[in-house]
Design an enzyme around this catalytic site. Sequence first.
Site, short mmCIF file in Angstrom:
data_model
loop_
_atom_site.label_atom_id
_atom_site.label_comp_id
_atom_site.label_asym_id
_atom_site.label_seq_id
_atom_site.Cartn_x
_atom_site.Cartn_y
_atom_site.Cartn_z
N PRO A 76 -20.90 9.33 -4.04
CA PRO A 76 -19.76 9.80 -4.82
C PRO A 76 -18.87 8.62 -5.19
O PRO A 76 -18.49 7.82 -4.33
CB PRO A 76 -19.04 10.75 -3.85
CG PRO A 76 -19.41 10.24 -2.49
CD PRO A 76 -20.80 9.70 -2.61
N MET A 77 -18.54 8.49 -6.48
CA MET A 77 -17.69 7.39 -6.95
C MET A 77 -16.62 7.95 -7.86
O MET A 77 -16.91 8.71 -8.78
CB MET A 77 -18.54 6.34 -7.66
CG MET A 77 -19.50 5.60 -6.74
SD MET A 77 -20.58 4.44 -7.59
CE MET A 77 -21.80 5.56 -8.27
N VAL A 78 -15.39 7.56 -7.60
CA VAL A 78 -14.25 8.08 -8.34
C VAL A 78 -14.43 7.82 -9.84
O VAL A 78 -14.61 6.68 -10.26
CB VAL A 78 -12.93 7.46 -7.84
CG1 VAL A 78 -11.75 7.95 -8.67
CG2 VAL A 78 -12.72 7.80 -6.37
N GLN B 233 -18.53 17.22 -3.26
CA GLN B 233 -17.73 16.60 -2.21
C GLN B 233 -16.27 17.01 -2.35
O GLN B 233 -15.67 16.85 -3.41
CB GLN B 233 -17.86 15.07 -2.29
CG GLN B 233 -17.20 14.39 -1.11
CD GLN B 233 -17.36 12.90 -1.17
OE1 GLN B 233 -16.86 12.28 -2.09
NE2 GLN B 233 -18.05 12.33 -0.22
N CYS C 2 -13.26 7.86 1.64
CA CYS C 2 -12.61 7.32 0.45
C CYS C 2 -11.48 6.36 0.84
O CYS C 2 -10.56 6.74 1.55
CB CYS C 2 -12.04 8.44 -0.42
SG CYS C 2 -11.20 7.83 -1.90
N LYS D 230 -18.93 12.39 5.15
CA LYS D 230 -19.10 10.98 4.82
C LYS D 230 -17.91 10.23 5.39
O LYS D 230 -16.76 10.58 5.10
CB LYS D 230 -19.20 10.78 3.31
CG LYS D 230 -19.41 9.34 2.87
CD LYS D 230 -19.57 9.26 1.35
CE LYS D 230 -19.88 7.84 0.90
NZ LYS D 230 -18.74 6.94 1.07
N HIS E 161 -20.61 4.81 5.78
CA HIS E 161 -20.40 3.55 5.08
C HIS E 161 -19.80 2.62 6.12
O HIS E 161 -18.63 2.76 6.48
CB HIS E 161 -19.46 3.73 3.90
CG HIS E 161 -19.30 2.49 3.08
ND1 HIS E 161 -18.67 2.48 1.86
CD2 HIS E 161 -19.68 1.21 3.29
CE1 HIS E 161 -18.66 1.26 1.36
NE2 HIS E 161 -19.27 0.48 2.23
#
Length: 362
Positions: free
Chosen positions: A8-10, A67, A115, A156, A184
Amino acid sequence: MLSSIAAPMVNQSDLPFRVLVQRYGATLAYTQMLNSDALLGDQDYLGFHLRDLTMEPSSPERPVVVQLCGNDAETIVRAGKKIQNYCQGIGAGDQLARYLHKRLNNFDKDLNLGCPQQSALEAHFGAYLLGQKDWPLVEEIVSAMHNSFTVPVSTKLRLVEPAPKTLDLGQRLEGCGASWLTLHARTVSARRRRHGAADLSQVKRLKDNLRVPVVSNGNVRVWDDLAENLRYTGADGLMVGETLLGNPCLFANQVPDPVTISLEYIAICREYPETAPLTVITTHVKHFIDFQCRRRPWHNKFRTSLGACKTLDDIERLLRVKVERWRGRAPRTVDADADDGDFDEENQPGEAVEDFGSLFLE
């Protein structure tokens, strides 16, 4: 086969980009982090993301994880119920998928504890819930999701400080009903979120001590890093983020021609209109070209011209005509792209091979 997951990437995990990476080997793709409060209180926000989730028909070939983020269990549960019927579950085909296929019905949910963005700090969610004082809240949220949805919950997260405490949190999340965990393996920092190498020993530690599947995220720049990461950590899957922005074909062990892959992405955007704003499309094209061409003498002209584009047609014209001429090639016509999926033209005269491996660090 590896479980190859697009992170997932903003503002970068839009539907067209998810379709693109899944064409080239990603077995699972995440949406960007969706704000639970906005899903409940902003009809435009909810409508946009429902369009994102429904315009591409659900299919095992293109599974998607939605997400969610937030810091209130009731709010997250209510938001999840707004969108749970529009998310595709995990299909069979690899180790992680086979495991999850036995436990998932039609979709899955993921709680973001990774995040590092400034917005997450200010709103107190994402990786800023990793402090031990917030662990009871995190457990409450995961437990509420697990008990309220008809499907499993995943999480995550980033490293806890000190790092060995990450296992303690992982065991708590497992005990609350998390079906798999993605780590991560860096500590959180909104300003320097990819500073230094990820500590993959902590991924291995999770894998060695948890019963649920563990997904490794970090230290992937090129194809060979995938196998090395999996060998060392023993993880059940590999998640890749920013490296895919430059090379969305990483999981297929290909380095695409940057103009060709840009045009393919634009074609997908046309197929699924109003699922990616022009600013997002422009950013993706910039990443595709930057990944291999940012040291070219014409690169600054490209960035300026791209910034001036107002429509998809403008971007396509820039790529087909100006960028090709700057590369020493003939402009492309629409018909000339019948073989856009063929990357054999990568090293034609007028284009030198770039050392692009250092441009992104997971």
